[in-house]
Design an enzyme around this catalytic site. Structure first.
Site, PDB file in Angstrom:
ATOM      1  N   ASP A 165      -2.497  -1.439   5.938  1.00 51.37           N
ATOM      2  CA  ASP A 165      -2.079  -0.583   7.077  1.00 51.37           C
ATOM      3  C   ASP A 165      -3.430  -1.064   7.800  1.00 51.37           C
ATOM      4  OD1 ASP A 165      -3.095   1.826   5.478  1.00 51.37           O
ATOM      5  OD2 ASP A 165      -2.565   2.770   6.790  1.00 51.37           O
TER       6      ASP A 165
ATOM      7  N   ASP B  21       0.887  -1.080   0.276  1.00 56.99           N
ATOM      8  CA  ASP B  21       0.025  -0.361  -0.011  1.00 56.99           C
ATOM      9  C   ASP B  21       0.744   1.409   0.375  1.00 56.99           C
ATOM     10  OD1 ASP B  21      -2.393   1.439   0.021  1.00 56.99           O
ATOM     11  OD2 ASP B  21      -1.951   1.499   2.315  1.00 56.99           O
TER      12      ASP B  21
END
Length: 216
Positions: free
Chosen positions: A173, A9
């Protein structure tokens, strides 16, 4: 998982996000961004921008309409939105380069053309390198037309890389995004902010065996 494809990410994992700063920047322009700013996914016109459904100029036009400030220049609105991104610290960039010596490294991000331009121009400009030197494949929601955690985005990633979904280890996350990836057959590890995800790798950029073996 002997030698997985690593998929990272962007926001919150590689680049630090500065929510108080972007809120203050929009407050100064007379627009309350808080209702649109999610923890891991934006809403309203910000989501439309991140899905590539509107252009940056159309985004600015809508912000002017919503704020009631028709005199706001595109440059001011773009700068305010850019203030959400902080930096990609050197320790993360160095680790990515080490990781790339052992694994295929790719990126998947819910992001928009304004923020990605920053990534291309400044955030990954490091030691004479550019963003494409860090990743073999880059998948952006604003280009794919879909955002995490929608299953389609993970299918598109596996297809784009050209490997079975189970060969991909995803770092995000958000546990929601990680679980969505698992439901689509990917492996996933929650990557805490502030460089804490570095714990998954040794000093040479190799995954610690314990984390690899823990994957189904």
């Amino acid at each position: 998982m002997n030698n997985p494809i690593l998929l990272f990410d962007f926001g919150g994992v590689l680049v630090d996000l500065n929510r108080p700063r972007v809120e203050a920047a929009f407050d100064a322009l007379g627009f309350d961004i808080r209702p649109y700013l999610g923890t891991y996914k934006q809403s309203g016109i910000f989501s439309q921008l991140e899905q590539g459904r509107i252009t940056p100029h159309e985004f600015c036009n809508e912000l002017r309409r919503l704020s009631g400030h028709a005199d706001l220049a595109d440059e001011a609105l773009v700068a305010a939105w850019q203030s959400y991104l902080d930096t990609v610290p050197a320790d993360r960039l160095d680790m990515l380069l080490k990781i790339k010596q052992h694994y295929h490294v790719c990126l998947l991000s819910n992001t928009n053309r304004i923020h990605w331009r920053m990534a291309e121009d400044t955030l990954f400009s490091y030691k004479g390198l550019h963003v494409t030197d860090f990743f073999e494949h880059i998948f952006l929601s604003c280009e794919l037309g879909v955002e995490k955690p929608a299953p389609e985005i993970f299918a598109r990633v596996a297809e784009g890389i050209g490997v079975p979904a189970g060969d991909i280890l995803f770092f995000d996350d958000s546990e929601v995004n990680c679980e969505a990836a698992r439901q689509c057959g990917l492996q996933a590890l929650v990557a805490p902010a502030h460089s804490e995800w570095l714990k998954y790798f040794d000093e040479n950029g190799k995954l610690h065996t314990s984390y690899v073996q823990a994957q189904p």
